[in-house]
Design an enzyme around this catalytic site. Structure first.
Site, PDB file in Angstrom:
ATOM      1  N   SER A  44     -58.812 -24.343  28.672  1.00 11.26           N
ATOM      2  CA  SER A  44     -60.214 -23.627  28.253  1.00 11.26           C
ATOM      3  C   SER A  44     -60.427 -24.596  27.261  1.00 11.26           C
ATOM      4  CB  SER A  44     -59.674 -21.940  27.626  1.00 11.26           C
ATOM      5  OG  SER A  44     -59.407 -22.777  26.655  1.00 11.26           O
ATOM      6  N   GLU A 181     -51.330 -12.545  31.669  1.00  5.19           N
ATOM      7  CA  GLU A 181     -53.173 -12.460  31.213  1.00  5.19           C
ATOM      8  C   GLU A 181     -53.763 -11.952  33.138  1.00  5.19           C
ATOM      9  OE1 GLU A 181     -55.401 -16.850  31.534  1.00  5.19           O
ATOM     10  OE2 GLU A 181     -57.248 -15.724  31.147  1.00  5.19           O
TER      11      GLU A 181
HETATM   12  O1  KIV Z   1     -56.218 -22.139  28.148  1.00  4.59           O
HETATM   13  C1  KIV Z   1     -56.266 -21.081  27.080  1.00  4.59           C
HETATM   14  O2  KIV Z   1     -57.030 -20.908  26.078  1.00  4.59           O
HETATM   15  C2  KIV Z   1     -55.453 -20.150  27.671  1.00  4.59           C
HETATM   16  C3  KIV Z   1     -55.531 -18.811  27.099  1.00  4.59           C
HETATM   17  C4  KIV Z   1     -56.679 -17.884  26.715  1.00  4.59           C
HETATM   18  C5  KIV Z   1     -53.562 -18.022  27.292  1.00  4.59           C
HETATM   19  O3  KIV Z   1     -54.157 -19.804  28.646  1.00  4.59           O
END
Ligand code: KIV
Length: 262
Positions: A44, A181
């Site tokens: 992310s 998720e």
């Molecule tokens: O990339 C991320 O931050 C994630 C989580 C929010 C589970 O995969």
């Protein structure tokens, strides 16, 4: 005792596990001081930090750099490195090499990768090589081009059965935990009750073994207000106020004052 063994003991004792994202040493030192159980260097960071529209562009070298920073600030808190898009799908050999880099070059304690039954062989190969793996089922942001969005998964019976089978496959392949998720709370509760490894929910209700969020969302640093993330602060607003005040203070000669000068 390794940090992941401690995590398992907490899970077996019924303690809720707290996982938050960290992308650098400054944030991971705060997370460690706050007492989070695990820091996740999520892909992310592609959206949250690098400004891309999704998680697909971030690559191994960029992730490695951020995992290194995060481990330096983590003060012994376990760090999970998210395997970026196409770093584990091409071949099991490549997955092993890339996961190994997170452990050897960046000091991560474990890796995370998306996929349920389809990821079984990779998870099995990594765990056989003594690399702890966290799975990730339900909404899988790296599949956005084929799924077309980020909506709640598992609302129909068929979809729910598919996600249950995926979570079980991740466990059977040897993962130590699985992220759920964007699935309905009831489904997450059923999966949690059926597994012998912890479930870490995001947008998956309160019955998971633990919770994960993007730290910047809960601190109110990101612009969008998400239903899944209660905001515990409004740091974006405060930062903007402070920066605007600084700009006008410099423009109008109020800073630096004598106090800030030699
Ligand atoms: O990339 C991320 O931050 C994630 C989580 C929010 C589970 O995969």
């Amino acid at each position: 005792m390794t940090s992941l063994r401690k995590l398992r003991e907490k899970y077996l004792a019924g303690e809720k596990l707290v996982v938050l994202t960290g992308y650098d040493a400054l944030m991971s030192s705060l997370l460690a001081e706050a007492g989070v159980d695990v820091i996740l260097v999520g892909d992310s960071l592609s959206n949250v930090i690098a400004g891309y529209p999704n998680t697909l562009p971030v690559n191994m070298e960029q992730m490695l750099w951020h995992v290194q920073m995060t481990v330096r600030g983590a003060k012994g808190t376990p760090v999970i490195a998210d395997m970026p898009f196409l770093s584990y799908e091409v071949s099991t050999e490549q997955a092993l090499v890339n996961a190994g880099r997170f452990i050897k070059e960046a000091g991560a304690d474990a890796v995370k990768l998306e996929g349920g039954r389809s990821a079984y062989p990779v998870i099995q190969a990594l765990t056989a090589a003594h690399i702890p793996v966290c799975g990730h089922v339900g909404l899988q942001p790296q599949s956005v081009l084929t799924t077309g969005g980020y909506s709640v998964q598992g609302r129909t019976e068929e979809e729910a059965a598919r996600i249950k089978a995926d979570a079980l496959a991740v466990q059977e392949a040897g993962a130590f935990a699985v992220v759920l998720e964007m699935v309905p709370a009831k489904l997450a509760e059923e999966i949690t009750a059926s597994l012998k490894i912890p479930t870490i929910g995001i947008g998956a209700g309160p019955h998971c073994s633990g919770q994960v969020l993007v730290t910047q969302d809960l601190l109110g640093m990101t612009e969008a207000k998400l239903k899944i993330a209660k905001r515990y602060a409004e740091l974006r607003r405060e930062a903007l106020e402070a920066l605007t005040n600084y700009v006008s203070d410099v423009k109008e000669g109020r800073t630096p004052s004598e106090e800030n000068s030699f």
